[in-house]
Design an enzyme around this catalytic site. Sequence first.
Site, mmCIF file in Angstrom:
data_model
loop_
_atom_site.group_PDB
_atom_site.id
_atom_site.type_symbol
_atom_site.label_atom_id
_atom_site.label_comp_id
_atom_site.label_asym_id
_atom_site.label_seq_id
_atom_site.Cartn_x
_atom_site.Cartn_y
_atom_site.Cartn_z
ATOM 1 C CB ILE A 60 -15.611 -1.301 -7.588
ATOM 2 C CG1 ILE A 60 -14.970 0.050 -7.217
ATOM 3 C CG2 ILE A 60 -14.589 -2.272 -8.167
ATOM 4 C CD1 ILE A 60 -14.072 -0.007 -6.007
ATOM 5 C CB CYS A 70 -22.906 0.905 -3.878
ATOM 6 S SG CYS A 70 -24.147 -0.288 -4.422
ATOM 7 C CD GLU A 72 -24.470 4.934 -2.907
ATOM 8 O OE1 GLU A 72 -23.629 4.405 -3.672
ATOM 9 O OE2 GLU A 72 -25.692 4.842 -3.077
ATOM 10 C CB CYS A 110 -26.036 2.045 -0.055
ATOM 11 S SG CYS A 110 -24.773 1.420 -1.177
#
Length: 153
Positions: A60, A70, A72, A110
């Site tokens: 997003i 992200c 993840e 992430c």
Amino acid sequence: MRKQLVIKRTRGYNMEKAMIEKLIDTAIKQLDFSYTPYSGFKVGAALLTKKGEIYTGCNIENASYTPTNCAERTAIFKAVSEGVRDFQAICIVGGKDGVLTEYAAPCGVCRQVMMEFCDPETFQIILAVDKEKYDIFTLNELLPLGFGPSNLL
């Protein structure tokens, strides 16, 4: 050109091919929900808990870039926000305009978030283009010498 199918097995943990394929399909479906008006690079993720539940995520974007999230992290934060913290694997797919041609490896942020909630020796990260072209890594392989909660004990 990459090999068509390479599955890395680590510490005796073998995920069933049917589950790998389900995670890949689920991650690919998340590309439809990506909000990427700036980069056009869509990413989908499917996070598998140790109880067999799947949490999904997509990337997003935001005009000021820093608040962008992200896929993840979206999946992990959704699960953690519901009290789930025992994770087995994550599948990540991504590509420009949602076209999958290469692996979309998790960014450093992430990987660090995964380090907070996942066992780096056993947590599986599936990078896929489709059900025939994927690789599986442990978090430790993608973030060697990672810093996590155990470093603060």
